[in-house]
Design an enzyme around this catalytic site. Structure first.
Site, PDB file in Angstrom:
ATOM      1  N   ASP A 255       7.668   7.415  -5.931  1.00 34.17           N
ATOM      2  CA  ASP A 255       7.424   7.546  -4.483  1.00 34.17           C
ATOM      3  C   ASP A 255       8.654   7.287  -3.611  1.00 34.17           C
ATOM      4  OD1 ASP A 255       7.110   4.924  -5.481  1.00 34.17           O
ATOM      5  OD2 ASP A 255       5.881   4.307  -3.785  1.00 34.17           O
TER       6      ASP A 255
ATOM      7  N   GLU B 104       4.768   2.792  -5.944  1.00 29.67           N
ATOM      8  CA  GLU B 104       5.400   1.478  -6.155  1.00 29.67           C
ATOM      9  C   GLU B 104       5.617   0.773  -4.827  1.00 29.67           C
ATOM     10  OE1 GLU B 104       7.648  -1.877  -6.651  1.00 29.67           O
ATOM     11  OE2 GLU B 104       8.482  -0.228  -5.506  1.00 29.67           O
ATOM     12  N   GLU B 105       5.895   1.565  -3.784  1.00 18.98           N
ATOM     13  CA  GLU B 105       6.219   0.969  -2.483  1.00 18.98           C
ATOM     14  C   GLU B 105       4.977   0.547  -1.693  1.00 18.98           C
ATOM     15  OE1 GLU B 105       9.166   0.259  -1.558  1.00 18.98           O
ATOM     16  OE2 GLU B 105      10.574   1.612  -2.540  1.00 18.98           O
TER      17      GLU B 105
ATOM     18  N   HIS C  70      16.394   1.049   1.089  1.00 13.13           N
ATOM     19  CA  HIS C  70      15.518   1.143   2.261  1.00 13.13           C
ATOM     20  C   HIS C  70      16.348   1.357   3.532  1.00 13.13           C
ATOM     21  CE1 HIS C  70      11.670  -0.688   0.322  1.00 13.13           C
ATOM     22  NE2 HIS C  70      12.448  -0.129  -0.597  1.00 13.13           N
TER      23      HIS C  70
HETATM   24 ZN   LIG Z   1      11.849   0.033  -2.530  1.00 11.45          ZN
HETATM   25 ZN   LIG Z   2      12.218   0.589  -5.625  1.00 12.89          ZN
END
Ligand SMILES: [Zn+2]
Ligand SMILES: [Zn+2]
Length: 396
Positions: free
Chosen positions: A81, A139-140, A365
């Site tokens: 993701d 995952e996020e 990020h």
């Molecule tokens: Zn991340």
């Molecule tokens: Zn990551």
């Protein structure tokens, strides 16, 4: 012998894997929406002879190469993701999706796992055991996609697991490893304070939820500094605070949201009670009421030392001992690979992706984050070699 052939195959497919990474990077998908990614992954794995198990509930999939049911099975996990960030790298393969970007490097994780899958499939029946690839969604997301994959059987029959994460704090050609606890648990909480509104000039007729909240914030900050053993790191952070309607009205409702990180299960379990005791005591003394909602998220990420040994031993041969960095201290970030490690022994390591010339040393990020393509082959070689090494070691 096998490893040599594996590395040769990886060199041969490296430019194709780079193209796959660029395709994924240009078409990022948010947690729970990894549809294009899934079908791209599925097509490549099917063509390499993997048996695919799909889910009806999400876009994750499992790919198996079974050679001998009685032999060991090693799993390699990749997350797929992206994040709600507008990309600003200016790279030719930049995101084509407005406001969505692979800013955590999961495009590289997926590409590396695919390349490793293609390379291992070259051995077909001569592999010393079975290989499973776990391509997980979300995952996020707050819940993390790994738990859903596990519920659906991703770890059934798996004896060991490896995972990696792109890491801009190490250079391409380096890895970071950590024995034992590597990353923190990640829990979230919401606190609601209910007071009673009144005219701002007549505070004694109301219950000021803002003042109650101020005292609560203060007392929450005493938990880590005064009640938790300083040798056990913990973080309690408030991320949002909302409340109040006008400058002349005593506020009757405040909502606070935050996160708790620990690397010790006992500390983790003690914190919610300490928090609630503080909230309750203050609310009672101030005639306010509260709601306290605490959600346990991903557990601490705890590597298995024998599995870390395998990664380090193979990595030293591939990139040289001086490029294998012992990270020594854990970090307070969370990662849902920890759910797999709660069930089977495994190792998670950091793959260096920083290359100043290619501007890939920006933190994750961030809208300028990108992965150095030269790190892909390093990742594939270490993953593939570690998987082979694990399979060659006999079942205990
Ligand atoms: Zn991340
Ligand atoms: Zn990551």
């Amino acid at each position: 012998m096998k490893k040599q052939k594996l590395f040769e195959t990886i060199e041969q497919i490296n430019s194709r894997v780079t193209e796959i990474r660029h395709d994924l990077h240009a078409h990022p998908e948010l947690s729970g929406h990894e549809e294009h990614t899934k079908y791209l992954v599925k097509g490549i794995l099917e063509a390499s002879g993997y048996k695919i198990t799909e889910s009806n509930a999400h876009y994750g999939l499992i790919a198996d190469l079974v050679t001998d049911e009685a032999a060991r099975t090693v799993a390699i996990r990749a997350d797929m993701d992206a994040l709600p960030i507008e990309e600003q790298t200016g790279k030719p393969y930049s995101s084509r999706e407005a406001g969505v970007m692979h800013a955590c490097g999961h495009d590289s994780h997926t590409a590396i796992a695919l390349g490793t899958a293609i390379a291992l499939a070259e051995f077909k029946t001569s592999l010393p055991g079975n290989v499973r690839f776990i391509f997980q969604p979300s995952e996020e997301s707050k819940e993390g996609g790994s738990i859903e994959m596990i519920r659906e059987g991703a770890l059934a029959g798996v004896d060991g697991i490896f995972g990696l994460h792109a890491y801009p704090y190490l250079h391409t050609g380096e890895i970071g490893y950590k024995y034992g606890v590597m990353m923190a648990s990640a829990d979230i909480f919401t606190i609601e304070i209910f007071g009673r509104s009144a005219h701002g000039a007549r505070p004694h007729e109301g219950v000021d939820a803002i003042l109650v909240t101020a005292m609560i914030i203060n007392s929450l900050n005493h938990i880590v500094s005064r009640r938790i053993d300083p040798l056990h790191p913990a973080v309690i952070s408030l991320g949002t605070i909302e409340g109040g309607k006008a400058s002349n009205i005593i506020c009757d409702h405040v909502i606070l949201r935050g996160t708790v990180r620990t690397i010790n299960e006992e500390v983790r379990n003690a914190i919610p009670e300490m928090m609630e005791a503080s909230i309750k005591g203050i609310c009672t003394s101030m005639d306010a009421t509260y709601n306290f909602d605490y959600e346990f998220g991903q557990p601490e990420l705890i590597n298995d030392n024998k599995m870390v040994d395998i990664v380090v031993k193979e990595a030293k041969k591939i990139i040289g001992e001086e490029h294998c960095i012992d990270l020594e201290s854990p970090v307070m970030g969370g990662e849902d690979f920890s759910e797999y490690l709660k069930i089977v022994p495994g190792a998670f390591f950091r793959l260096g992706t920083c290359n100043e010339a290619k501007e890939t040393c920006v933190s994750q990020h961030n809208s300028r984050f990108d992965v150095d393509d030269d790190a892909l082959a390093v990742g594939m070689k270490i993953m593939g070699a570690a998987a082979l090494e694990f399979l060659e070691q006999k079942k205990p």
